[in-house]
Design an enzyme around this catalytic site. Structure first.
Site, short mmCIF file in Angstrom:
data_model
loop_
_atom_site.label_atom_id
_atom_site.label_comp_id
_atom_site.label_asym_id
_atom_site.label_seq_id
_atom_site.Cartn_x
_atom_site.Cartn_y
_atom_site.Cartn_z
N ARG A 128 -14.58 -11.22 3.33
CA ARG A 128 -13.71 -10.14 3.57
C ARG A 128 -14.50 -8.85 2.66
O ARG A 128 -15.20 -9.12 1.81
CB ARG A 128 -12.45 -10.35 3.06
CG ARG A 128 -11.46 -11.20 3.87
CD ARG A 128 -11.28 -10.77 5.41
NE ARG A 128 -10.50 -11.77 6.07
CZ ARG A 128 -11.16 -12.56 6.73
NH1 ARG A 128 -12.44 -12.86 6.94
NH2 ARG A 128 -10.19 -13.49 7.76
N LYS B 105 -1.83 -4.52 15.97
CA LYS B 105 -1.97 -3.21 15.28
C LYS B 105 -2.97 -2.38 16.27
O LYS B 105 -2.87 -1.19 16.34
CB LYS B 105 -2.93 -3.55 14.10
CG LYS B 105 -1.97 -4.04 12.79
CD LYS B 105 -1.06 -3.04 12.29
CE LYS B 105 -1.78 -1.74 11.71
NZ LYS B 105 -0.78 -0.90 11.07
N ILE C 174 0.80 -1.37 -0.01
CA ILE C 174 -0.02 0.21 0.05
C ILE C 174 0.81 1.18 0.01
O ILE C 174 0.65 2.13 -0.90
CB ILE C 174 -0.85 0.09 1.22
CG1 ILE C 174 -1.81 -1.32 1.25
CG2 ILE C 174 -1.90 1.47 1.15
CD1 ILE C 174 -2.48 -1.52 2.47
N HIS D 115 -9.27 -18.21 12.57
CA HIS D 115 -9.76 -17.55 11.65
C HIS D 115 -10.95 -16.64 11.73
O HIS D 115 -12.06 -17.21 12.08
CB HIS D 115 -9.99 -18.59 10.48
CG HIS D 115 -9.90 -17.86 9.13
ND1 HIS D 115 -9.95 -18.79 8.06
CD2 HIS D 115 -10.01 -16.68 8.53
CE1 HIS D 115 -9.96 -18.13 6.85
NE2 HIS D 115 -9.87 -16.75 7.16
N TYR E 267 -1.41 -10.42 14.90
CA TYR E 267 -1.43 -9.40 13.98
C TYR E 267 -2.23 -8.23 14.32
O TYR E 267 -1.95 -7.06 14.64
CB TYR E 267 -1.44 -9.61 12.57
CG TYR E 267 -1.94 -8.50 11.67
CD1 TYR E 267 -0.93 -7.61 11.38
CD2 TYR E 267 -3.16 -8.50 11.05
CE1 TYR E 267 -1.31 -6.48 10.53
CE2 TYR E 267 -3.57 -7.30 10.36
CZ TYR E 267 -2.59 -6.50 10.09
OH TYR E 267 -2.72 -5.39 9.46
N ASP F 113 14.47 1.96 10.11
CA ASP F 113 13.66 1.00 11.18
C ASP F 113 12.81 2.27 11.81
O ASP F 113 13.30 3.03 12.30
CB ASP F 113 14.37 0.35 12.28
CG ASP F 113 13.47 -0.52 12.87
OD1 ASP F 113 12.21 -0.13 13.29
OD2 ASP F 113 13.43 -1.84 13.23
N THR G 171 12.13 -5.11 4.91
CA THR G 171 11.82 -6.46 5.32
C THR G 171 11.47 -7.29 4.21
O THR G 171 11.61 -6.78 2.93
CB THR G 171 10.39 -6.43 6.21
OG1 THR G 171 9.45 -6.22 5.66
CG2 THR G 171 10.82 -5.66 7.70
N ASP H 111 12.01 3.17 4.91
CA ASP H 111 11.45 1.78 5.13
C ASP H 111 12.67 0.68 5.42
O ASP H 111 13.70 1.15 5.09
CB ASP H 111 10.99 1.45 3.67
CG ASP H 111 10.05 0.02 3.58
OD1 ASP H 111 8.79 0.20 3.31
OD2 ASP H 111 10.68 -1.04 3.93
N ALA I 134 4.29 1.62 8.15
CA ALA I 134 5.21 0.74 8.09
C ALA I 134 4.57 -0.35 9.25
O ALA I 134 4.12 0.07 10.40
CB ALA I 134 6.36 1.10 8.95
N ASN J 1 -9.66 -4.96 3.58
CA ASN J 1 -8.81 -5.68 2.87
C ASN J 1 -8.52 -4.94 1.25
O ASN J 1 -9.31 -4.87 0.49
CB ASN J 1 -9.38 -7.03 2.22
CG ASN J 1 -9.09 -8.05 3.46
OD1 ASN J 1 -9.76 -8.04 4.39
ND2 ASN J 1 -8.33 -9.06 3.32
N THR K 72 -6.26 -1.01 10.47
CA THR K 72 -6.98 -2.12 9.58
C THR K 72 -8.39 -2.52 10.31
O THR K 72 -8.35 -2.07 11.56
CB THR K 72 -6.27 -3.48 9.72
OG1 THR K 72 -7.15 -4.35 9.41
CG2 THR K 72 -5.70 -3.65 11.08
N ASP K 73 -9.16 -3.05 9.61
CA ASP K 73 -10.51 -3.38 10.05
C ASP K 73 -10.45 -4.58 11.02
O ASP K 73 -11.33 -4.90 11.80
CB ASP K 73 -11.73 -3.43 8.99
CG ASP K 73 -11.38 -4.82 7.97
OD1 ASP K 73 -10.02 -5.19 8.16
OD2 ASP K 73 -12.05 -4.98 7.17
N GLU K 74 -9.36 -5.43 10.76
CA GLU K 74 -9.03 -6.49 11.62
C GLU K 74 -9.12 -6.31 13.54
O GLU K 74 -9.37 -7.36 13.94
CB GLU K 74 -7.70 -7.39 11.38
CG GLU K 74 -7.85 -7.67 9.80
CD GLU K 74 -7.03 -8.86 9.55
OE1 GLU K 74 -6.67 -9.17 8.52
OE2 GLU K 74 -6.52 -9.68 10.46
#
Ligand code: NAD
Ligand code: DAU
Length: 355
Positions: A222, A162, A11, A293, A158, A57, A34, A31, A80, A187, A132-134
């Protein structure tokens, strides 16, 4: 001048390219490179003096402090992160280091820099956290889409990392008054997407004659957004978002994973048919589900539309066609990523000189 972190990733690279197409304002791109950072994503900017790439970093305070003092950016956009859920399940440590500890160190340096700015620059300054929406967890099939007031309920290492980063960003606004903005997006898909994620993985595996792994029953949902629409939303939030606010970004495109795989297969059948004339969907293979999941994500994007007038430009049909075409036209990029040659790209193209 703005400072972007993680701008060699999926992104971030799309954002940097779009930014410099639409603005003359220069940009520092910090950046760590990685496995997910790829200088080849930025090849089109190799001779553009407005793009200042710095390998480093976000957790290196000495470096970030030097960059802030030297370039005096008016805004920072923090892309990042370690971003892949499956990797966070196998080894969460890097996620904690970058997404939490790294964000903390970045915030500390930024706080000191912001405190030292003159009044007008202090007021105009922005720190935008790309999230993120997660972080909202998983929705049941009959629940309404995530709004900005939905409670944080992260389920993977993850998303937990976040969420922790987002909480720090929020606290720096509440406690110190740092003018922060947070975006929570669904997503993404599009060019330069690393082929460990569902859509690019399906495209490259299909073309290579490999199996197309669908986790569990493939009915997880998603909400998909073309990456350029995410970039335009971030630009809009940076321009007009209210400090301290969060904005959900999504495309109103909820789809079960199996539908996504079928759509990609059908596009490949049309654009690059298999030599044996058989459909690509024959390569689908159901595999063991991802632990923990999340079943469904869906974004309610009414706030950003109402307050900032942002809407996606692409439908899923137009965006996914562009994406499949991009992968077909950029097979060298795919090959370099798969062979690992992308890691030597700068060395090969510039003989070690920093472009
Ligand atoms: P990505 O994994 O493709 O890219 C991440 C980039 O960050 C890479 O270039 C990597 O080298 C760099 N990076 C990692 N650790 C770093 C560090 N410590 N210091 C400096 N740079 C570092 O990720 P992406 O998919 O482009 O996601 C970008 C951001 O958007 C992430 O914060 C992610 O959580 C968020 N996001 C992603 C999606 C999605 O669908 N991909 C959706 C919503 C939000
Ligand atoms: O919702 C935003 C998030 O989207 C971002 O915050 C993450 O950084 C990004 O990676 C993405 O997370 P997902 O876990 O949703 O993306 P992924 O592409 O890994 O998986 C999408 C769905 O497809 C998910 O339900 C798992 C499934 N899947 C994935 C892979 C890689 C498969 O069925 N097979 C696969 O091989």
């Amino acid at each position: 001048m703005i400072l972007v972190t993680g701008g060699a990733g999926f992104i971030g690279a799309n954002f940097v390219i779009d930014w410099l197409m639409q603005s003359d304002e220069a940009l520092i791109n910090l950046d760590k490179l990685t496995y997910a950072g790829n200088r080849e994503n930025l090849a089109s900017l190799a001779n553009d003096p407005r793009h200042i790439f710095v390998h480093g970093d976000i957790g290196d305070r000495e470096l970030t402090n030097r960059l802030l003092e030297q370039y005096q950016p008016r805004a920072i956009i923090n892309f990042a992160a370690e971003s892949h859920v499956d990797r966070s399940i196998h080894g969460p440590e890097d996620f904690i280091q970058t997404n939490i500890v790294g964000t903390f160190h970045l915030l500390e340096t930024v706080r000191a820099y912001w405190n030292g700015l003159a009044d007008e620059a202090r007021q105009g300054f922005r720190f935008l956290q790309v999230s993120t929406d997660e972080v909202y967890g998983s929705l049941a099939s009959d629940e309404p889409a995530f709004s900005e007031t939905h409670r944080y309920e992260p389920n993977s290492p993850y998303s937990a990392s976040k969420a922790a980063g987002d909480h720090l960003v929020r606290a720096y606004h509440h406690t110190y008054g740092l003018p922060v903005l947070t975006t929570n997006c669904s997503n993404n898909y599009g060019p330069y997407h690393f082929p460990e994620k569902l859509i690019p993985l399906i495209i490259v595996n299909a073309l290579a004659g490999k199996s197309l792994p669908v986790y569990g029953d493939g009915q997880q949902i998603r909400d998909w957004l073309y990456v350029k629409d995410h970039c335009s939303a971030i630009r809009r939030v940076l321009e007009a978002g209210r400090p301290g606010e969060t904005y959900n970004i999504g495309g109103w495109n909820e789809k079960p994973n199996l539908d996504i795989v079928h759509t990609v297969c059908a596009l490949l059948d049309e654009l690059r048919p298999r030599a044996d004339g058989k459909p690509y969907r024959e390569q689908i293979s159901y595999v063991t589900d991802r632990p923990g999941h999340d079943r469904r994500y869906a974004i309610d994007a009414r706030k950003i539309e109402r307050e900032l007038g942002w809407k996606p430009a692409e439908t899923f049909d137009t965006g996914i066609r562009k994406t499949v075409q991009w992968y077909l036209e950029n097979q060298d990029w795919v090959r370099h990523v798969q062979s690992g040659a992308y890691r030597d790209w700068v060395e090969k193209n510039y003989g070690g000189r920093q472009p």
